[in-house]
Design a protein around this motif. Structure first.
Motif, short mmCIF file in Angstrom:
data_model
loop_
_atom_site.label_atom_id
_atom_site.label_comp_id
_atom_site.label_asym_id
_atom_site.label_seq_id
_atom_site.Cartn_x
_atom_site.Cartn_y
_atom_site.Cartn_z
N GLY A 145 5.37 -7.59 -7.21
CA GLY A 145 5.96 -6.26 -7.27
C GLY A 145 5.36 -5.42 -8.38
O GLY A 145 5.14 -4.21 -8.20
N LEU A 146 5.07 -6.04 -9.53
CA LEU A 146 4.46 -5.32 -10.64
C LEU A 146 3.06 -4.83 -10.27
O LEU A 146 2.68 -3.69 -10.58
CB LEU A 146 4.39 -6.24 -11.87
N VAL A 147 2.30 -5.68 -9.61
CA VAL A 147 0.96 -5.29 -9.18
C VAL A 147 1.04 -4.13 -8.19
O VAL A 147 0.29 -3.15 -8.29
CB VAL A 147 0.21 -6.49 -8.56
N TRP A 148 1.98 -4.22 -7.24
CA TRP A 148 2.12 -3.14 -6.25
C TRP A 148 2.48 -1.83 -6.95
O TRP A 148 1.91 -0.77 -6.63
CB TRP A 148 3.19 -3.51 -5.23
N ASP A 149 3.41 -1.88 -7.90
CA ASP A 149 3.80 -0.67 -8.63
C ASP A 149 2.60 -0.06 -9.36
O ASP A 149 2.42 1.16 -9.37
CB ASP A 149 4.89 -1.00 -9.64
N THR A 150 1.79 -0.91 -9.98
CA THR A 150 0.66 -0.41 -10.75
C THR A 150 -0.36 0.28 -9.85
O THR A 150 -0.87 1.36 -10.18
CB THR A 150 -0.02 -1.56 -11.52
N VAL A 151 -0.66 -0.33 -8.71
CA VAL A 151 -1.65 0.25 -7.81
C VAL A 151 -1.12 1.52 -7.14
O VAL A 151 -1.81 2.56 -7.11
CB VAL A 151 -2.08 -0.78 -6.74
N ALA A 152 0.09 1.45 -6.60
CA ALA A 152 0.61 2.56 -5.80
C ALA A 152 1.24 3.66 -6.64
O ALA A 152 0.98 4.85 -6.41
CB ALA A 152 1.64 2.02 -4.79
N GLU A 153 2.06 3.29 -7.62
CA GLU A 153 2.80 4.29 -8.38
C GLU A 153 1.99 4.81 -9.57
O GLU A 153 1.94 6.02 -9.82
CB GLU A 153 4.12 3.70 -8.87
N CYS A 154 1.36 3.91 -10.32
CA CYS A 154 0.65 4.32 -11.53
C CYS A 154 -0.76 4.83 -11.23
O CYS A 154 -1.16 5.90 -11.68
CB CYS A 154 0.59 3.17 -12.52
N ALA A 155 -1.53 4.05 -10.45
CA ALA A 155 -2.90 4.46 -10.13
C ALA A 155 -2.95 5.48 -9.00
O ALA A 155 -3.98 6.13 -8.81
CB ALA A 155 -3.74 3.24 -9.78
N GLY A 156 -1.88 5.59 -8.24
CA GLY A 156 -1.78 6.62 -7.22
C GLY A 156 -2.55 6.36 -5.94
O GLY A 156 -2.84 7.30 -5.19
N LEU A 157 -2.84 5.10 -5.63
CA LEU A 157 -3.52 4.80 -4.37
C LEU A 157 -2.52 4.76 -3.23
O LEU A 157 -1.36 4.36 -3.41
CB LEU A 157 -4.26 3.47 -4.46
N ALA A 158 -2.96 5.16 -2.05
CA ALA A 158 -2.09 5.19 -0.88
C ALA A 158 -2.14 3.86 -0.13
O ALA A 158 -3.21 3.24 -0.03
CB ALA A 158 -2.51 6.32 0.06
N ALA A 159 -0.99 3.43 0.39
CA ALA A 159 -0.97 2.24 1.23
C ALA A 159 -1.82 2.47 2.47
O ALA A 159 -1.78 3.53 3.08
CB ALA A 159 0.48 1.92 1.63
N ASP A 160 -2.63 1.47 2.82
CA ASP A 160 -3.60 1.63 3.91
C ASP A 160 -3.54 0.45 4.88
O ASP A 160 -4.55 -0.03 5.36
CB ASP A 160 -5.00 1.76 3.31
N GLU A 164 -7.32 -2.56 -16.82
CA GLU A 164 -7.06 -3.67 -17.73
C GLU A 164 -5.74 -4.37 -17.41
O GLU A 164 -5.66 -5.61 -17.39
CB GLU A 164 -7.06 -3.17 -19.18
N SER A 165 -4.69 -3.60 -17.15
CA SER A 165 -3.39 -4.22 -16.87
C SER A 165 -3.43 -4.97 -15.53
O SER A 165 -2.83 -6.05 -15.41
CB SER A 165 -2.28 -3.17 -16.86
N LEU A 166 -4.11 -4.41 -14.54
CA LEU A 166 -4.22 -5.12 -13.26
C LEU A 166 -5.03 -6.41 -13.41
O LEU A 166 -4.72 -7.42 -12.76
CB LEU A 166 -4.89 -4.22 -12.21
N ALA A 167 -6.04 -6.38 -14.27
CA ALA A 167 -6.87 -7.57 -14.46
C ALA A 167 -6.10 -8.73 -15.08
O ALA A 167 -6.50 -9.89 -14.95
CB ALA A 167 -8.09 -7.22 -15.32
N ARG A 168 -4.99 -8.45 -15.74
CA ARG A 168 -4.18 -9.53 -16.32
C ARG A 168 -3.49 -10.36 -15.23
O ARG A 168 -3.13 -11.51 -15.46
CB ARG A 168 -3.11 -8.95 -17.24
N HIS A 169 -3.24 -9.76 -14.08
CA HIS A 169 -2.45 -10.43 -13.05
C HIS A 169 -3.24 -10.70 -11.76
O HIS A 169 -2.69 -11.25 -10.81
CB HIS A 169 -1.22 -9.59 -12.71
#
Length: 273
Positions: A205-220, A90-95
């Protein structure tokens, strides 16, 4: 029948020996002055038509079209994120907005494939060279980048969504057969793309933090492609554990893309690989 022909038939001078299956006369030989059939060169063989997309790739394209039509931005995020990260959809969908689903396909000829898409009523944008995917393939298969002439086209499925097709003629790559078999079975390059709605550094930067830090996905992987969009496009790929649920079984792989060149976030992203 003319008088001369009638006379020839009556006297038996008219040759009536049967011809063999090549059109040659019987053993008595051709009439004087005739050209021997064996001296006439055979017609040149016709060149087989080089196809565009194979049925296997048409099927993959159709499956992706159906997925795109059936999902909103938030539901697509829930599908691609690992189950324990669904709360961040939901938070990612806002941005961001769901922009495309992507496939790597293998046409006999790129121009034939593009023509086939148009014939099937699909609007394909002009193909442009790939930068990031070509690097992915070179690294994965140990093939020099110059032997991987990957191009990208966007096949429009609605007003604001598309199927992003990476096209690689397999005969152009040293490891062509291996790449085709591996990609069609394991879908390494298949992903869902989400475009950042505000290209400012703060939102990115907020989107990157949410995907990598909060959701825990690895940079690929990721990079900047100057050929995409009006001012180029920065792309950031992420991968999560496992695969998407049936019937897709695609990798949990998503792309964040944003218009323009953003070297600061790219440096941060590459440190995370």
């Amino acid at each position: 029948m003319t008088e001369r022909a009638d006379a020839m038939c009556i006297s038996g001078d008219f040759r009536s020996e049967p011809a063999d299956r090549y059109g040659r006369e019987a053993a008595a030989g051709p009439r004087p002055g005739a050209v021997a059939v064996d001296d006439v060169p055979p017609p040149a063989p016709s060149r087989p038509e080089i196809p565009g997309l194979a049925p296997a790739d048409w099927g993959r394209l159709e499956t992706m079209e159906k997925f795109i039509a059936a999902h909103t931005t938030e539901s697509a995020l829930r599908a691609v994120l690992p189950p324990d990260a669904h709360g961040h959809a939901e938070s990612l969908a806002r941005h961001t907005r769901f922009d495309h689903g992507a496939l790597l396909v293998f046409p006999g000829r790129v121009d034939t494939a593009l023509a086939e898409l148009e014939q099937r009523g699909l609007t394909a944008a002009p193909a442009v060279p790939s930068t990031v995917v070509r690097g992915h393939l070179a690294k994965r298969y140990g093939v020099p980048r110059k032997q991987l002439p990957v191009v990208i086209t966007q096949v429009r499925t609605s007003a604001d969504r598309s199927v992003e097709l990476f096209l690689l003629p397999p005969q152009s790559a040293a490891a062509g057969v291996r790449i085709v078999a591996d990609e069609r079975s394991r879908h390494h390059q298949t992903h869902l793309g989400f475009r950042v709605t505000d290209p400012g550094e703060g939102v990115l930067g907020l989107v990157w933090d949410t995907v990598a830090e909060c959701a825990g996905l690895a940079a690929d992987g990721g990079g900047f492609n100057p050929h995409q969009g009006r001012s180029g496009c920065t792309v950031l790929y992420f991968r999560g554990a496992g695969r998407m649920p049936a019937p897709y079984h695609w990798p949990r792989r998503l792309e964040i893309l944003v218009e323009g060149h953003h070297p600061r976030i790219l440096r941060r992203h590459r440190r995370g690989i």
